[in-house]
Design a protein around this motif. Structure first.
Motif, PDB file in Angstrom:
ATOM      1  N   LEU A   1      40.508  62.426   0.089  1.00 40.35           N
ATOM      2  CA  LEU A   1      40.091  61.548  -1.003  1.00 40.35           C
ATOM      3  C   LEU A   1      39.317  62.240  -2.121  1.00 40.35           C
ATOM      4  CD1 LEU A   1      38.866  58.577   1.227  1.00 40.35           C
ATOM      5  CD2 LEU A   1      41.070  58.761   0.051  1.00 40.35           C
ATOM      6  N   GLU A   2      38.693  63.376  -1.816  1.00 40.50           N
ATOM      7  CA  GLU A   2      37.867  64.059  -2.809  1.00 40.50           C
ATOM      8  C   GLU A   2      38.622  65.245  -3.394  1.00 40.50           C
ATOM      9  OE1 GLU A   2      34.010  65.030  -1.280  1.00 40.50           O
ATOM     10  OE2 GLU A   2      33.784  63.084  -0.292  1.00 40.50           O
ATOM     11  N   PRO A   3      38.759  65.308  -4.720  1.00 40.65           N
ATOM     12  CA  PRO A   3      39.484  66.414  -5.356  1.00 40.65           C
ATOM     13  C   PRO A   3      38.936  67.779  -4.933  1.00 40.65           C
ATOM     14  CG  PRO A   3      38.975  64.700  -6.958  1.00 40.65           C
ATOM     15  CD  PRO A   3      38.239  64.335  -5.700  1.00 40.65           C
ATOM     16  N   GLY A   4      39.873  68.695  -4.657  1.00 38.86           N
ATOM     17  CA  GLY A   4      39.505  70.063  -4.336  1.00 38.86           C
ATOM     18  C   GLY A   4      39.305  70.359  -2.873  1.00 38.86           C
TER      19      GLY A   4
ATOM     20  N   TRP B   1      46.086  69.738  -7.439  1.00 39.51           N
ATOM     21  CA  TRP B   1      45.937  68.400  -8.000  1.00 39.51           C
ATOM     22  C   TRP B   1      44.626  68.317  -8.778  1.00 39.51           C
ATOM     23  CZ3 TRP B   1      47.337  64.251  -3.724  1.00 39.51           C
ATOM     24  CH2 TRP B   1      48.719  64.312  -3.475  1.00 39.51           C
ATOM     25  N   PRO B   2      44.680  67.954 -10.052  1.00 42.18           N
ATOM     26  CA  PRO B   2      43.439  67.804 -10.817  1.00 42.18           C
ATOM     27  C   PRO B   2      42.701  66.532 -10.405  1.00 42.18           C
ATOM     28  CG  PRO B   2      45.307  67.112 -12.142  1.00 42.18           C
ATOM     29  CD  PRO B   2      45.881  67.679 -10.861  1.00 42.18           C
ATOM     30  N   ALA B   3      41.460  66.426 -10.822  1.00 39.86           N
ATOM     31  CA  ALA B   3      40.639  65.269 -10.451  1.00 39.86           C
ATOM     32  C   ALA B   3      41.208  63.967 -10.994  1.00 39.86           C
ATOM     33  CB  ALA B   3      39.215  65.460 -10.943  1.00 39.86           C
ATOM     34  N   ASP B   4      42.015  64.063 -12.065  1.00 41.92           N
ATOM     35  CA  ASP B   4      42.607  62.844 -12.627  1.00 41.92           C
ATOM     36  C   ASP B   4      44.039  62.610 -12.129  1.00 41.92           C
ATOM     37  OD1 ASP B   4      43.907  64.888 -13.952  1.00 41.92           O
ATOM     38  OD2 ASP B   4      43.567  64.096 -15.969  1.00 41.92           O
ATOM     39  N   HIS B   5      44.425  63.266 -11.039  1.00 45.93           N
ATOM     40  CA  HIS B   5      45.732  63.005 -10.423  1.00 45.93           C
ATOM     41  C   HIS B   5      45.803  61.535 -10.013  1.00 45.93           C
ATOM     42  CE1 HIS B   5      48.885  63.009  -7.294  1.00 45.93           C
ATOM     43  NE2 HIS B   5      49.347  64.100  -7.872  1.00 45.93           N
TER      44      HIS B   5
ATOM     45  N   THR C   1      42.896  55.900  -5.491  1.00 40.53           N
ATOM     46  CA  THR C   1      42.030  55.665  -4.327  1.00 40.53           C
ATOM     47  C   THR C   1      40.598  55.374  -4.766  1.00 40.53           C
ATOM     48  OG1 THR C   1      41.772  58.069  -4.070  1.00 40.53           O
ATOM     49  CG2 THR C   1      43.418  56.974  -2.695  1.00 40.53           C
ATOM     50  N   ARG C   2      40.122  56.086  -5.783  1.00 46.22           N
ATOM     51  CA  ARG C   2      38.741  55.879  -6.245  1.00 46.22           C
ATOM     52  C   ARG C   2      38.546  54.510  -6.893  1.00 46.22           C
ATOM     53  NH1 ARG C   2      38.241  59.500 -10.591  1.00 46.22           N
ATOM     54  NH2 ARG C   2      38.803  57.743 -11.939  1.00 46.22           N
ATOM     55  N   ASP C   3      39.505  54.117  -7.740  1.00 45.12           N
ATOM     56  CA  ASP C   3      39.323  52.917  -8.551  1.00 45.12           C
ATOM     57  C   ASP C   3      39.860  51.640  -7.919  1.00 45.12           C
ATOM     58  OD1 ASP C   3      38.251  54.645 -10.425  1.00 45.12           O
ATOM     59  OD2 ASP C   3      40.087  54.762 -11.630  1.00 45.12           O
TER      60      ASP C   3
END
Length: 219
Positions: free
Chosen positions: A31-34, A42-46, A52-54
């Motif tokens: 769930l957490e980028p990186g 995958w960038p944080a805005d993938h 999943t975040r929103d």
């Protein structure tokens, strides 16, 4: 000829004491980028991270709050080896490879989705939680007949959970907007493919049903 008992409907009202909520593979590493080594690009805005975040996590938080307040059994499953070197993993996980040792903090759910009290957390090393855990045994011991499923990925571990649960005689509900896949197309395609094995609905509908159970008589 004696009359037969009518078959239940997949969307029949939930029964207090016979309904459980299962969150599938909601782990920081996915769930957490990186953190996921297989998707380091995958960038944080993938799409998956923003979805999943929103959407997914906020909806699951609503499901958890309503389930806990209403006395609905809550269970969690995560991908995690039982051994540090992963020798207990399934052949599929060795070949892929997927290995999350029990000491890896990122392998646990994020704080907002973490088990509370004595909620059951099941580590698994297969796509289907019924295949590599004692979930079926536990649900039967708990008196659960109706299983509400949410999690990731919609087209992989959620899919397997829904199909296997249906095959084992559970009335399965999939909360579509509390699940996610790497693309909206994969998410929608999975729901269409396994929709015949469950009742596909949304978070608010399930929350309302959980809330209603809070005042229901024990079945």
């Amino acid at each position: 000829m004696a009359s037969q008992t009518p078959l239940p409907r997949r969307d029949q009202p939930f029964v207090k004491g016979a309904t459980a909520l299962l969150l599938v593979d909601m782990q920081r590493i996915w769930l957490e980028p990186g953190l996921d080594p297989d998707h380091a690009d995958w960038p944080a805005d993938h799409y998956f991270y923003t979805q999943t975040r929103d959407v997914t996590i906020p909806n699951q938080r609503e499901l958890l709050a309503a389930a806990r307040a209403s006395g609905v059994e809550v269970l969690h499953t995560i991908i995690q080896s039982l051994t540090e070197d992963g020798r207990d993993r399934s052949l599929d996980h060795k070949l892929t490879p997927i290995h999350i040792p029990p000491s890896l903090a990122e392998g646990l759910p994020p704080p907002e989705l973490a088990p509370v009290g004595d909620e059951i957390l099941l580590p698994k090393t297969s796509s289907g939680v019924f295949n590599s855990t004692n979930l079926d045994y536990l649900l039967k011991n708990l008196g659960v007949r109706q299983l509400v499923v949410a999690g990731v990925l919609t087209d992989q571990c959620v899919d397997m959970t829904v199909r296997d649960g249906a095959d084992r005689g559970y009335l399965v509900t999939c909360v579509a907007d509390a699940c996610a896949a790497p693309t909206p197309e994969r998410h929608a395609g999975a729901l269409k493919a396994f929709g015949g094995y469950c009742w596909v609905t949304d978070t608010q509908t399930v929350v309302d049903r959980f809330v209603a159970l809070g005042g229901a008589n024990q079945a």
